[in-house]
Design a protein around this motif. Structure first.
Motif, PDB file in Angstrom:
ATOM      1  N   ILE A   1     -12.321   8.813  -3.147  1.00  0.00           N
ATOM      2  CA  ILE A   1     -11.546   9.387  -2.046  1.00  0.00           C
ATOM      3  C   ILE A   1     -11.255  10.873  -2.251  1.00  0.00           C
ATOM      4  CG2 ILE A   1     -10.540   7.151  -1.458  1.00  0.00           C
ATOM      5  CD1 ILE A   1      -7.918   8.035  -2.759  1.00  0.00           C
TER       6      ILE A   1
ATOM      7  N   TRP B   1      -5.667   8.662   3.061  1.00  0.00           N
ATOM      8  CA  TRP B   1      -5.994   7.333   2.540  1.00  0.00           C
ATOM      9  C   TRP B   1      -4.770   6.485   2.226  1.00  0.00           C
ATOM     10  CZ3 TRP B   1     -11.041   5.899   2.544  1.00  0.00           C
ATOM     11  CH2 TRP B   1     -11.987   6.927   2.678  1.00  0.00           C
TER      12      TRP B   1
ATOM     13  N   TRP C   1     -13.660   2.169   4.146  1.00  0.00           N
ATOM     14  CA  TRP C   1     -13.013   1.372   3.114  1.00  0.00           C
ATOM     15  C   TRP C   1     -13.845   1.495   1.839  1.00  0.00           C
ATOM     16  CZ3 TRP C   1     -11.666  -4.045   5.656  1.00  0.00           C
ATOM     17  CH2 TRP C   1     -10.769  -3.845   6.718  1.00  0.00           C
TER      18      TRP C   1
ATOM     19  N   GLY D   1       0.796  -1.204   0.000  1.00  0.00           N
ATOM     20  CA  GLY D   1       0.000   0.000   0.000  1.00  0.00           C
ATOM     21  C   GLY D   1       0.837   1.266   0.000  1.00  0.00           C
TER      22      GLY D   1
ATOM     23  N   VAL E   1      -3.848   3.569  -0.236  1.00  0.00           N
ATOM     24  CA  VAL E   1      -4.305   2.964  -1.494  1.00  0.00           C
ATOM     25  C   VAL E   1      -3.583   1.627  -1.666  1.00  0.00           C
ATOM     26  CG1 VAL E   1      -4.333   3.204  -3.996  1.00  0.00           C
ATOM     27  CG2 VAL E   1      -4.829   5.195  -2.540  1.00  0.00           C
ATOM     28  N   TYR E   2      -4.342   0.587  -1.974  1.00  0.00           N
ATOM     29  CA  TYR E   2      -3.775  -0.745  -2.152  1.00  0.00           C
ATOM     30  C   TYR E   2      -4.637  -1.499  -3.155  1.00  0.00           C
ATOM     31  CZ  TYR E   2      -7.385  -2.023   1.329  1.00  0.00           C
ATOM     32  OH  TYR E   2      -8.571  -2.195   2.003  1.00  0.00           O
TER      33      TYR E   2
ATOM     34  N   ARG F   1      -8.386  -0.462  -3.965  1.00  0.00           N
ATOM     35  CA  ARG F   1      -8.995  -0.202  -2.668  1.00  0.00           C
ATOM     36  C   ARG F   1      -8.312   0.963  -1.953  1.00  0.00           C
ATOM     37  NH1 ARG F   1     -12.212  -4.554  -1.282  1.00  0.00           N
ATOM     38  NH2 ARG F   1     -11.977  -6.366  -2.657  1.00  0.00           N
ATOM     39  N   ALA F   2      -9.044   1.534  -0.984  1.00  0.00           N
ATOM     40  CA  ALA F   2      -8.473   2.578  -0.135  1.00  0.00           C
ATOM     41  C   ALA F   2      -9.076   2.456   1.257  1.00  0.00           C
ATOM     42  CB  ALA F   2      -8.739   3.963  -0.711  1.00  0.00           C
TER      43      ALA F   2
ATOM     44  N   LEU G   1     -11.553   4.933  -8.119  1.00  0.00           N
ATOM     45  CA  LEU G   1     -11.134   5.027  -6.724  1.00  0.00           C
ATOM     46  C   LEU G   1     -10.815   6.474  -6.358  1.00  0.00           C
ATOM     47  CD1 LEU G   1     -10.538   3.200  -4.237  1.00  0.00           C
ATOM     48  CD2 LEU G   1      -8.116   3.322  -4.908  1.00  0.00           C
TER      49      LEU G   1
END
Length: 512
Positions: free
Chosen positions: A385, A340, A372, A302, A342-343, A438-439, A381
């Motif tokens: 965010i 955040w 999430w 991440g 981020v991954y 994802r975040a 994404l």
């Protein structure tokens, strides 16, 4: 009007590192009264999963074959801390830990082991990157604690998530448990829960006791040799945080609920001087469904992005160093709250955080709270965010290139030992390329404030003219941290707290 309820040799306020002072005083033949503001012993120590002590060259390490030297450890510590705190105070800490372990190992109630944990400034001269300055207590069953059984605070999952409290004490709870076990059968030690020290009693310029409060009633406990204040920081006191400019909020701290600064105020009222009052032990904090940010470390992937959608930090840096960079970005106005991580989905739904300290709740709860989010594309994404899509796409592209080369030219991630301590030496630069993307929301957390009363090498509290206040001692987060504005290594807060409490008791024992 208050009345004197008891007279002892030593009055101790607090029940985490303070217990080392209580134990030492009793072992040296003094009578002791412990007052703890809450209904359980342990303070913030009890939340530590490791309960480590940064004590270079202690007997446990020497027996294991460590080739470390005190001179090397001093070189490292001084290089990290600089002249922010007195050199003699730093040297007392670095040299004193080994002697304390030797003292405790003479008592069968104590047992230790090595938990390798690299120093937090790996590239500084004298750093120990094999983790051989870090020692922990061995665990023990709670049933050994006698009159203190069932009275050790924590762990966090018990207090915040309602999980059953383990009967076997590990980590910081083992540190507390072993001191309580060693004191359980001593009739010269009185322990008072739900009892706060609110004022100090001074006669002819000497502190001779304290006024304590329990259930709204106040009484005096007199102390012939002295009073040790080791009652934690003031992280749970929103007014004091604001007064001294401590970033973050009480809701985001990992400090124990009784850490409201009463001991600080009592000492300042009798002329104690303070330092580092705007400081804390910082960390990033994963935001949980209850809205609270909780100390998180060991990031195995991440990236953190700011309001522009750009990386701004080495995400795998030691948590206090990382926390300070985050606070700098907040002050600069480039980072909001929350920010955040981020991954991607290569390892599933949860963010790549090995140690959350408060366990993950069900994913649905984070999603329902908006903490999430996910999207099939980075552009999607970015919209969720609130960052510019082009910047996030470019940031991830750049990061993936660095990951492929295993060389973070931008922020140096992976170049220090700590960065790779939780990946088995593997790279912490893990590509973000597996949708959905994802975040997870993060905030600022702390392990407690570290500003407090200035002391000398015997833990005697000093006034504004550097004169010891007779009969008054401080340790732990009630004492201005020996490490100044830095966090040199895992186990520094606990190690310093235990040591200076011990030194305070030895000084009181030698006084007549």
């Amino acid at each position: 009007m208050t009345t004197t309820s008891e007279t002892v040799d030593v009055l101790v306020a607090g029940s985490a590192g303070a217990l080392a002072g209580a134990y030492t005083a009793a072992r040296e033949g003094l009578s002791v009264a412990i007052v703890e503001a809450t209904d359980q012993f342990g303070g913030t120590f009890a939340y530590s999963g490791g309960g480590g002590m940064w004590y270079p060259c202690n007997p446990v390490l020497v027996r294991a074959g460590s080739d470390d030297t005190i001179d090397e450890a001093l070189t490292y510590y001084r290089a990290v801390v600089g002249d922010r705190t007195p050199a003699e105070l730093q040297e007392t800490y670095v040299r004193g830990g080994a002697k304390l372990i030797e003292y405790l190992e003479q008592d069968d109630h104590f047992a230790f082991k090595i938990l390798p944990w690299p120093d937090y400034y790996s590239s500084v001269p004298g750093a120990r990157n094999d983790g051989m300055r870090h020692t922990v207590c061995k665990g023990l069953p709670g049933e050994r604690l006698g009159r203190f059984q069932g009275l050790v605070r924590g762990p966090l999952d018990h207090e915040r998530l309602g999980e059953p409290q383990p009967d076997f004490l590990t980590g910081g709870r083992a540190v507390i448990g072993r001191f309580l076990w060693a004191m359980a059968d001593n009739p010269e030690i009185a322990a008072h829960l739900n009892t706060s020290l609110v004022e100090l009693v001074v006669e002819d310029g000497r502190v001779v006791g304290g006024i304590v409060e329990c259930d709204g009633e106040r009484r005096v406990i007199r102390a012939r040799r002295g009073v040790l204040l080791a009652a934690g920081g003031f992280e749970q006191n929103a007014e004091m945080r604001a007064e001294y400019g401590v970033p973050g909020t009480a809701s985001g701290t990992m400090g124990a609920p009784g850490n409201t600064g009463l001991a600080h105020k009592a000492a300042m009222a009798v002329g104690a001087s303070t330092d580092l009052m705007d400081q804390a032990w910082w960390s990033p904090g994963l935001v949980h469904p209850d809205g609270r940010a909780a100390f998180a470390l060991c990031f195995t992937g991440g990236i953190f992005v700011d309001e522009s959608g750009r990386r701004f930090v080495n995400e795998s840096a030691a948590y206090d160093r990382l926390g300070r960079e985050i606070l700098n970005a907040v002050r600069d106005g480039t980072l909001g709250t929350p920010y955040w991580m981020v991954y991607d989905s290569r390892a599933g739904e949860q963010p790549p955080v090995m140690a959350t300290n408060v366990s993950f709740s069900p994913t649905s709860e984070y999603e329902a709270a908006g903490l999430w989010v996910q999207a099939d594309t980075l552009e999607g994404l970015a919209d969720k965010i609130g960052v510019p899509a082009a910047n996030l796409v470019d940031t991830v592209r750049r990061f993936n290139e660095l990951a492929e080369r295993d060389d973070d030219e931008d922020f140096g991630r992976g170049r220090e030992s700590f960065d790779r301590a939780f990946t088995g030496g593997a790279s912490p630069l893990v590509p973000i390329d597996t949708p959905p993307f994802r975040a997870a929301a993060f905030g600022t957390s702390d392990l407690g404030t570290k500003g407090g009363l200035r002391t000398d090498v015997d833990a005697r509290v000093l006034d504004d003219e550097d004169r010891p206040i007779p009969g008054l001692y401080a340790a732990g987060n009630t004492m201005a941290a020996v490490s100044g504005e830095t966090y040199p290594g895992g186990g520094n807060p606990i190690g310093a707290s235990l040591l200076f409490s011990h030194l305070a008791a030895l000084h009181m024992a030698a006084s007549r």
